[in-house]
Design an enzyme around this catalytic site. Structure first.
Site, PDB file in Angstrom:
ATOM      1  N   ASP A  50       0.877  -1.169   0.000  1.00  0.00           N
ATOM      2  CA  ASP A  50       0.000   0.000   0.000  1.00  0.00           C
ATOM      3  C   ASP A  50       0.922   1.228   0.000  1.00  0.00           C
ATOM      4  O   ASP A  50       2.128   1.108   0.225  1.00  0.00           O
ATOM      5  CB  ASP A  50      -0.876  -0.050   1.257  1.00  0.00           C
ATOM      6  CG  ASP A  50      -1.669   1.219   1.480  1.00  0.00           C
ATOM      7  OD1 ASP A  50      -2.226   1.747   0.506  1.00  0.00           O
ATOM      8  OD2 ASP A  50      -1.705   1.690   2.637  1.00  0.00           O
ATOM      9  N   LEU A  51       0.361   2.409  -0.223  1.00  0.00           N
ATOM     10  CA  LEU A  51       1.167   3.633  -0.207  1.00  0.00           C
ATOM     11  C   LEU A  51       0.958   4.433   1.077  1.00  0.00           C
ATOM     12  O   LEU A  51       1.856   4.541   1.907  1.00  0.00           O
ATOM     13  CB  LEU A  51       0.827   4.504  -1.428  1.00  0.00           C
ATOM     14  CG  LEU A  51       1.297   3.991  -2.790  1.00  0.00           C
ATOM     15  CD1 LEU A  51       0.821   4.927  -3.909  1.00  0.00           C
ATOM     16  CD2 LEU A  51       2.815   3.839  -2.836  1.00  0.00           C
ATOM     17  N   ASP A  52      -0.246   5.000   1.255  1.00  0.00           N
ATOM     18  CA  ASP A  52      -0.500   5.910   2.377  1.00  0.00           C
ATOM     19  C   ASP A  52      -0.354   5.212   3.735  1.00  0.00           C
ATOM     20  O   ASP A  52      -0.982   4.187   3.987  1.00  0.00           O
ATOM     21  CB  ASP A  52      -1.907   6.505   2.272  1.00  0.00           C
ATOM     22  CG  ASP A  52      -2.082   7.347   1.011  1.00  0.00           C
ATOM     23  OD1 ASP A  52      -1.066   7.695   0.389  1.00  0.00           O
ATOM     24  OD2 ASP A  52      -3.245   7.639   0.656  1.00  0.00           O
TER      25      ASP A  52
ATOM     26  N   SER B  92      -2.975   0.555  -4.115  1.00  0.00           N
ATOM     27  CA  SER B  92      -3.401   1.702  -3.323  1.00  0.00           C
ATOM     28  C   SER B  92      -4.806   2.142  -3.735  1.00  0.00           C
ATOM     29  O   SER B  92      -5.095   2.257  -4.925  1.00  0.00           O
ATOM     30  CB  SER B  92      -2.422   2.868  -3.514  1.00  0.00           C
ATOM     31  OG  SER B  92      -2.939   4.049  -2.947  1.00  0.00           O
ATOM     32  N   ARG B  93      -5.668   2.405  -2.732  1.00  0.00           N
ATOM     33  CA  ARG B  93      -7.031   2.870  -3.018  1.00  0.00           C
ATOM     34  C   ARG B  93      -7.093   4.394  -3.016  1.00  0.00           C
ATOM     35  O   ARG B  93      -8.126   4.982  -2.736  1.00  0.00           O
ATOM     36  CB  ARG B  93      -8.009   2.301  -1.996  1.00  0.00           C
ATOM     37  CG  ARG B  93      -8.191   0.796  -2.111  1.00  0.00           C
ATOM     38  CD  ARG B  93      -9.426   0.291  -1.398  1.00  0.00           C
ATOM     39  NE  ARG B  93      -9.450   0.697  -0.004  1.00  0.00           N
ATOM     40  CZ  ARG B  93     -10.540   1.138   0.625  1.00  0.00           C
ATOM     41  NH1 ARG B  93     -11.681   1.266  -0.021  1.00  0.00           N
ATOM     42  NH2 ARG B  93     -10.487   1.471   1.898  1.00  0.00           N
TER      43      ARG B  93
ATOM     44  N   LYS C 204      -9.397  -3.695  -2.119  1.00  0.00           N
ATOM     45  CA  LYS C 204      -8.186  -4.095  -2.851  1.00  0.00           C
ATOM     46  C   LYS C 204      -8.247  -5.461  -3.537  1.00  0.00           C
ATOM     47  O   LYS C 204      -7.279  -5.887  -4.124  1.00  0.00           O
ATOM     48  CB  LYS C 204      -6.947  -4.000  -1.969  1.00  0.00           C
ATOM     49  CG  LYS C 204      -6.762  -2.601  -1.410  1.00  0.00           C
ATOM     50  CD  LYS C 204      -5.348  -2.226  -1.119  1.00  0.00           C
ATOM     51  CE  LYS C 204      -5.288  -0.761  -0.698  1.00  0.00           C
ATOM     52  NZ  LYS C 204      -4.067  -0.394  -0.034  1.00  0.00           N
TER      53      LYS C 204
ATOM     54  N   ASP D 134      -1.896  -0.737   5.963  1.00  0.00           N
ATOM     55  CA  ASP D 134      -2.178  -0.193   7.296  1.00  0.00           C
ATOM     56  C   ASP D 134      -3.652  -0.283   7.664  1.00  0.00           C
ATOM     57  O   ASP D 134      -4.037   0.145   8.760  1.00  0.00           O
ATOM     58  CB  ASP D 134      -1.736   1.277   7.374  1.00  0.00           C
ATOM     59  CG  ASP D 134      -2.596   2.186   6.519  1.00  0.00           C
ATOM     60  OD1 ASP D 134      -3.099   3.202   7.037  1.00  0.00           O
ATOM     61  OD2 ASP D 134      -2.778   1.888   5.320  1.00  0.00           O
TER      62      ASP D 134
END
Length: 208
Positions: free
Chosen positions: A45-47, A88-89, A121, A144
């Site tokens: 994931d990114l954030d 990533s959403r 996802k 996360d």
């Protein structure tokens, strides 16, 4: 508002300086070296997983930073020939892509599925599987948000919930869990094969 952003930037910038990339990479390689079974693909994931913020709260003009251990871990995976991807959403894929470019890591990922979705996802992973041809049980995922972890786990992907971004601790946990899941699935497969073979033999003996 501008002041807060600048303060955050400085705070995470100093964290990034503290994270010696080569040292982290060496430690990550040591962790990888302790395990016989490794994933073919690691998905991030990114954030609040690779970086400590939400993209939609930032501006493309800013210079982003990663969590301190991230660069070292990414480089270690690439060194070992383990593919990496993004799921990533984020509703602001343009900002996410701009940040990946600014950080000079965009080209490292074999698949980048960055789009808003209500599927937690599963759609991202279907696309990653289609793009790479890698089976779900050969993937490791870091995120996360627990709802994403739960949904993707049901697909057969070893999924790890991170509390403070991806770091060496989470990395070790993920690779260890992946190895355990893989060994368990192979044992179950062997049991099934043995049971099926025995059943076939019993049927054959009965027929004769």
């Amino acid at each position: 508002m501008v002041y807060i952003n600048e303060e955050k930037k400085t705070e995470h910038g100093s964290l990034e300086d503290m994270g010696d990339i080569e040292k982290v990479k060496d430690e990550a390689l040591q962790i990888i070296g302790t395990l016989e079974v490794l994933p073919k693909l690691v998905v991030f994931d990114l954030d609040y997983t690779l970086w400590p913020f939400y993209c939609e709260c930032r501006s493309k003009r800013e210079m982003p930073s990663l969590y301190p251990h991230v660069n070292g871990i990414l480089y270690a995976l690439k060194d070992k020939g383990i593919h990496i991807a993004i799921a990533s959403r984020s509703p602001t894929s343009d900002i996410a892509n701009a940040f990946l470019n600014k950080l000079s890591i965009k080209s490292m990922f074999v698949a980048q599925e960055i789009f808003s979705s209500w599927t937690h996802k599963t759609e991202h992973f279907q696309r990653i599987h289609t793009r790479t041809g890698i089976s779900f049980n050969s993937m490791l995922f870091f995120d996360d948000e627990n709802r994403n972890i739960q949904a993707v786990s049901k697909m057969g992907v070893t999924s790890i919930l991170v509390g403070n971004g991806v770091n060496l601790g989470a990395f070790r946990e993920g690779l260890t869990r992946f190895s355990q899941n893989w060994n368990a699935s192979q044992k179950n497969k062997q049991k099934w094969v043995t049971k099926y073979s025995k059943k076939e033999a019993d049927t054959s003996n009965h027929d004769t």
